[in-house]
Design a protein around this motif. Structure first.
Motif, PDB file in Angstrom:
ATOM      1  N   ALA A  20       5.669  -3.294   1.522  1.00 43.95           N
ATOM      2  CA  ALA A  20       6.058  -2.504   0.353  1.00 43.95           C
ATOM      3  C   ALA A  20       4.839  -1.862  -0.297  1.00 43.95           C
ATOM      4  O   ALA A  20       4.877  -0.688  -0.695  1.00 43.95           O
ATOM      5  CB  ALA A  20       6.799  -3.383  -0.656  1.00 43.95           C
ATOM      6  N   LEU A  21       3.741  -2.609  -0.391  1.00 46.97           N
ATOM      7  CA  LEU A  21       2.513  -2.068  -0.964  1.00 46.97           C
ATOM      8  C   LEU A  21       1.964  -0.932  -0.106  1.00 46.97           C
ATOM      9  O   LEU A  21       1.552   0.112  -0.623  1.00 46.97           O
ATOM     10  CB  LEU A  21       1.466  -3.176  -1.109  1.00 46.97           C
ATOM     11  CG  LEU A  21       0.116  -2.782  -1.682  1.00 46.97           C
ATOM     12  CD1 LEU A  21       0.287  -2.273  -3.098  1.00 46.97           C
ATOM     13  CD2 LEU A  21      -0.841  -3.942  -1.653  1.00 46.97           C
ATOM     14  N   ASN A  22       2.002  -1.107   1.179  1.00 48.51           N
ATOM     15  CA  ASN A  22       1.512  -0.084   2.087  1.00 48.51           C
ATOM     16  C   ASN A  22       2.344   1.193   1.969  1.00 48.51           C
ATOM     17  O   ASN A  22       1.806   2.293   1.943  1.00 48.51           O
ATOM     18  CB  ASN A  22       1.543  -0.608   3.523  1.00 48.51           C
ATOM     19  CG  ASN A  22       0.728   0.239   4.459  1.00 48.51           C
ATOM     20  OD1 ASN A  22      -0.112   1.018   4.022  1.00 48.51           O
ATOM     21  ND2 ASN A  22       0.967   0.082   5.745  1.00 48.51           N
ATOM     22  N   GLN A  23       3.664   1.060   1.877  1.00 48.78           N
ATOM     23  CA  GLN A  23       4.529   2.229   1.720  1.00 48.78           C
ATOM     24  C   GLN A  23       4.290   2.913   0.382  1.00 48.78           C
ATOM     25  O   GLN A  23       4.314   4.139   0.291  1.00 48.78           O
ATOM     26  CB  GLN A  23       6.000   1.824   1.849  1.00 48.78           C
ATOM     27  CG  GLN A  23       6.389   1.440   3.258  1.00 48.78           C
ATOM     28  CD  GLN A  23       7.819   0.952   3.340  1.00 48.78           C
ATOM     29  OE1 GLN A  23       8.488   0.799   2.324  1.00 48.78           O
ATOM     30  NE2 GLN A  23       8.289   0.688   4.559  1.00 48.78           N
ATOM     31  N   THR A  24       4.038   2.130  -0.656  1.00 50.63           N
ATOM     32  CA  THR A  24       3.773   2.707  -1.973  1.00 50.63           C
ATOM     33  C   THR A  24       2.462   3.479  -1.965  1.00 50.63           C
ATOM     34  O   THR A  24       2.373   4.582  -2.505  1.00 50.63           O
ATOM     35  CB  THR A  24       3.714   1.599  -3.043  1.00 50.63           C
ATOM     36  OG1 THR A  24       4.942   0.879  -3.031  1.00 50.63           O
ATOM     37  CG2 THR A  24       3.489   2.183  -4.426  1.00 50.63           C
ATOM     38  N   LEU A  25       1.442   2.925  -1.311  1.00 50.41           N
ATOM     39  CA  LEU A  25       0.150   3.592  -1.275  1.00 50.41           C
ATOM     40  C   LEU A  25       0.206   4.883  -0.472  1.00 50.41           C
ATOM     41  O   LEU A  25      -0.512   5.831  -0.767  1.00 50.41           O
ATOM     42  CB  LEU A  25      -0.907   2.659  -0.686  1.00 50.41           C
ATOM     43  CG  LEU A  25      -1.303   1.477  -1.565  1.00 50.41           C
ATOM     44  CD1 LEU A  25      -2.265   0.562  -0.822  1.00 50.41           C
ATOM     45  CD2 LEU A  25      -1.914   1.938  -2.864  1.00 50.41           C
ATOM     46  N   HIS A  26       1.031   4.940   0.543  1.00 44.22           N
ATOM     47  CA  HIS A  26       1.140   6.140   1.365  1.00 44.22           C
ATOM     48  C   HIS A  26       2.171   7.119   0.835  1.00 44.22           C
ATOM     49  O   HIS A  26       2.392   8.166   1.432  1.00 44.22           O
ATOM     50  CB  HIS A  26       1.450   5.771   2.814  1.00 44.22           C
ATOM     51  CG  HIS A  26       0.299   5.109   3.506  1.00 44.22           C
ATOM     52  ND1 HIS A  26      -0.894   5.751   3.751  1.00 44.22           N
ATOM     53  CD2 HIS A  26       0.137   3.848   3.974  1.00 44.22           C
ATOM     54  CE1 HIS A  26      -1.718   4.933   4.351  1.00 44.22           C
ATOM     55  NE2 HIS A  26      -1.130   3.758   4.494  1.00 44.22           N
ATOM     56  N   GLY A  27       2.805   6.809  -0.280  1.00 46.01           N
ATOM     57  CA  GLY A  27       3.707   7.746  -0.922  1.00 46.01           C
ATOM     58  C   GLY A  27       5.134   7.705  -0.436  1.00 46.01           C
ATOM     59  O   GLY A  27       5.948   8.536  -0.830  1.00 46.01           O
ATOM     60  N   ILE A  29       7.303   5.280  -1.000  1.00 43.53           N
ATOM     61  CA  ILE A  29       8.085   4.758  -2.123  1.00 43.53           C
ATOM     62  C   ILE A  29       7.321   5.102  -3.398  1.00 43.53           C
ATOM     63  O   ILE A  29       6.158   4.727  -3.541  1.00 43.53           O
ATOM     64  CB  ILE A  29       8.251   3.225  -2.027  1.00 43.53           C
ATOM     65  CG1 ILE A  29       8.957   2.851  -0.721  1.00 43.53           C
ATOM     66  CG2 ILE A  29       9.016   2.694  -3.224  1.00 43.53           C
ATOM     67  CD1 ILE A  29       9.011   1.363  -0.468  1.00 43.53           C
ATOM     68  N   PRO A  30       7.915   5.827  -4.354  1.00 47.61           N
ATOM     69  CA  PRO A  30       7.181   6.166  -5.575  1.00 47.61           C
ATOM     70  C   PRO A  30       6.976   4.943  -6.462  1.00 47.61           C
ATOM     71  O   PRO A  30       7.794   4.031  -6.485  1.00 47.61           O
ATOM     72  CB  PRO A  30       8.088   7.195  -6.252  1.00 47.61           C
ATOM     73  CG  PRO A  30       9.448   6.919  -5.712  1.00 47.61           C
ATOM     74  CD  PRO A  30       9.250   6.390  -4.315  1.00 47.61           C
ATOM     75  N   CYS A  31       5.869   4.925  -7.154  1.00 49.92           N
ATOM     76  CA  CYS A  31       5.597   3.863  -8.106  1.00 49.92           C
ATOM     77  C   CYS A  31       6.520   4.021  -9.308  1.00 49.92           C
ATOM     78  O   CYS A  31       6.969   5.130  -9.610  1.00 49.92           O
ATOM     79  CB  CYS A  31       4.143   3.923  -8.576  1.00 49.92           C
ATOM     80  SG  CYS A  31       2.958   3.532  -7.308  1.00 49.92           S
ATOM     81  N   GLU A  34       6.645   7.222 -11.925  1.00 48.17           N
ATOM     82  CA  GLU A  34       6.187   8.451 -11.292  1.00 48.17           C
ATOM     83  C   GLU A  34       7.382   9.249 -10.804  1.00 48.17           C
ATOM     84  O   GLU A  34       8.403   8.677 -10.431  1.00 48.17           O
ATOM     85  CB  GLU A  34       5.278   8.143 -10.096  1.00 48.17           C
ATOM     86  CG  GLU A  34       3.916   7.678 -10.458  1.00 48.17           C
ATOM     87  CD  GLU A  34       3.025   7.550  -9.233  1.00 48.17           C
ATOM     88  OE1 GLU A  34       3.477   7.862  -8.122  1.00 48.17           O
ATOM     89  OE2 GLU A  34       1.877   7.130  -9.407  1.00 48.17           O
TER      90      GLU A  34
END
Length: 97
Positions: A20-27, A29-31, A34
């Motif tokens: 989940a963190l990796n997907q969030t960092l690569h855009g 999944i939006p934070c 945002e």
């Protein structure tokens, strides 16, 4: 054997969090808070477009100020050394010989 299962559960949970963190960092999944990625690209032009130019300008002014202070200090020290009474005495003494 029961401990082995607990380790596997922790490993699965950690892997899920890392994914989940990796997907969030690569855009992918939006934070929270945002806008979605589709509208983020449309609002790329804005108020902070030239923020890097402002930072570069301020850093340049700081570098010029510090450089001029260092240069002025070193030149003043050279002037003090030339007019030092000991150096004047040596210069006069050498010219007499």
């Amino acid at each position: 054997m029961d401990e082995n299962n607990r380790t596997e559960i922790w490993q699965q949970r950690l892997q899920a969090v890392l994914n989940a963190l990796n997907q969030t960092l690569h855009g992918a999944i939006p934070c929270p808070g945002e806008p979605p990625a589709s509208t983020a690209g449309a609002t790329s032009g804005g108020r902070n477009d030239n923020a890097y130019m402002y930072i570069l300008f301020v850093m340049t002014l700081f570098a010029v100020t510090v450089g001029s202070l260092i240069l002025g200090y070193t030149r003043s020290r050279k002037v003090d050394k030339r007019s030092d009474p000991y150096h004047v005495y040596i210069k006069n003494r050498v010219s007499m010989i």
